[in-house]
Motif scaffolding. Sequence first.
Motif, mmCIF file in Angstrom:
data_model
loop_
_atom_site.group_PDB
_atom_site.id
_atom_site.type_symbol
_atom_site.label_atom_id
_atom_site.label_comp_id
_atom_site.label_asym_id
_atom_site.label_seq_id
_atom_site.Cartn_x
_atom_site.Cartn_y
_atom_site.Cartn_z
ATOM 1 N N ARG A 96 4.984 10.254 9.506
ATOM 2 C CA ARG A 96 3.916 9.311 9.873
ATOM 3 C C ARG A 96 2.609 9.636 9.155
ATOM 4 N N TYR A 123 0.965 -1.470 9.822
ATOM 5 C CA TYR A 123 1.922 -0.574 10.480
ATOM 6 C C TYR A 123 1.266 0.268 11.579
ATOM 7 N N HIS A 141 -0.993 2.522 12.244
ATOM 8 C CA HIS A 141 -1.530 3.881 12.323
ATOM 9 C C HIS A 141 -1.858 4.372 10.910
ATOM 10 N N ASN A 195 0.110 4.503 5.858
ATOM 11 C CA ASN A 195 0.105 3.709 7.096
ATOM 12 C C ASN A 195 1.424 3.904 7.830
ATOM 13 N N ASN A 196 1.457 4.932 8.681
ATOM 14 C CA ASN A 196 2.614 5.174 9.550
ATOM 15 C C ASN A 196 3.916 5.304 8.754
#
Length: 457
Positions: A216, A417, A419, A436-437
């Motif tokens: 992540r 996405y 996060h 992004n994640n």
Amino acid sequence: MSLLFGALNPLLLIVLFGLYPSMTIGPKEGWQVYSSAQDADGRCICTVVAPEQNLCSRDAKSRQLRQLLEKVQNMSQSIEVLNLRTQRDFQYVMKMENQMKGLRTKFRQIEEDRKTIMARNFKELKDRMDELQPLIPVLEQYKTDAKLISQFKEEIRNLSVVLEGIQEELGVYDYEQLYQRVLSLDSRLRNCMNKLTCGKLMKITGPVTIKTSGTRFGAWMTDPLASSRINRVWYMDTYTNSKVVREYKSIDDFITSQESRTYYLPFKWAGTNHVVYNGSLYYNKEQSNIIVKYSFDTGRVLTQRALEYAGFHNVYPYTWGGFSDIDLMADELGLWAVYATNQNAGNIVISHLEPQTLEVLQTWNTEYSKRNAGESFMICGTLYITNSHLTGAKVYYSYNTKTSTYEYMDIPFHNQYFHISMLDYNARERALYAWNNGHQVIFNVTLFHVIKTEDDS
């Protein structure tokens, strides 16, 4: 029917003897009539004792009586037949009544089944309607797309006319003349670009997803000072406890995972806010406020320096944590470090760094809390800060180091996405690189430029 016959037999006897009230038969005439009785079925039975044959045959009254008895017997037989028919009809009626009851039950069942079937069909129809309901926006979009296609067709027809004109024009020049024209156009374009001053961020569009890989959290980047022919990509998965940096010769190789080289750093890194600048990697050494400069060409550390008073190891991270206390970045004006200190009450500090020695050239103290910032990036000496790393994030605050002023902004962007753990500006590409994640994405930026004139100093 037997009750009817039982009621008729006495009547017939009364009629029989009532027709001849003067008739008196005595024993001396040779016959007697006894009173009637009932059998086991309740029918009347008359007992007659007739005289001798020769006596009755000579007696006219006897003949009449005999004829009447025959008629009574015939009527009794007819009544018996009628009784049998009535019993048969009664059984038939009973049978029909049972059948009618069965039919009534069947009709009731059919009615209930019909209601059940109608309810089931209605539910199936409603379910089908519910399935079709989401297609309505699709159809609306289809109509919009159809209209857009019609516009594209019209533009293509117009473009065909333009291309025909260009083709006719190309016929006038040979290849060398065209090549010289292209060089001249390129030179004019570069001169125009050089007249552009540093711009102010106006809009962020995208993102474009380049690849999906890793955890992540992580970082990926290109070198903004590399020549246009060199497009190497560096990839650093996770935010702690790692030394491995992967290199790819181009974006295409990065997409297809064709790794060209692997580097093993001498120190582990902290966070995801690294930067590649002029062939070297700048990163925060794990569990310290030390900045390390590592050369990809020599494979060794060129220099390292502590960033004075800078918080580290999740003392002043971005909102998502991940040891993101010290953020290294580059823009059109050089190399920068963004962090927070106790002396500035945990608010963001901006330092302009000398790339060779990592010496701090100048520092600015802002009033924006580092822990309330989602991410940040530098463009033309202005720091832009997002208010979150999650859905709904936007560029909320900016600080201009040239004027030492700040302003609140409202520039949204699509956190596809949900996060973001890395967001850095690349001055050569004029784009934002983001992690992004677990997805590596690029955002396009729109800048407001001012054209320099000859009178500008």
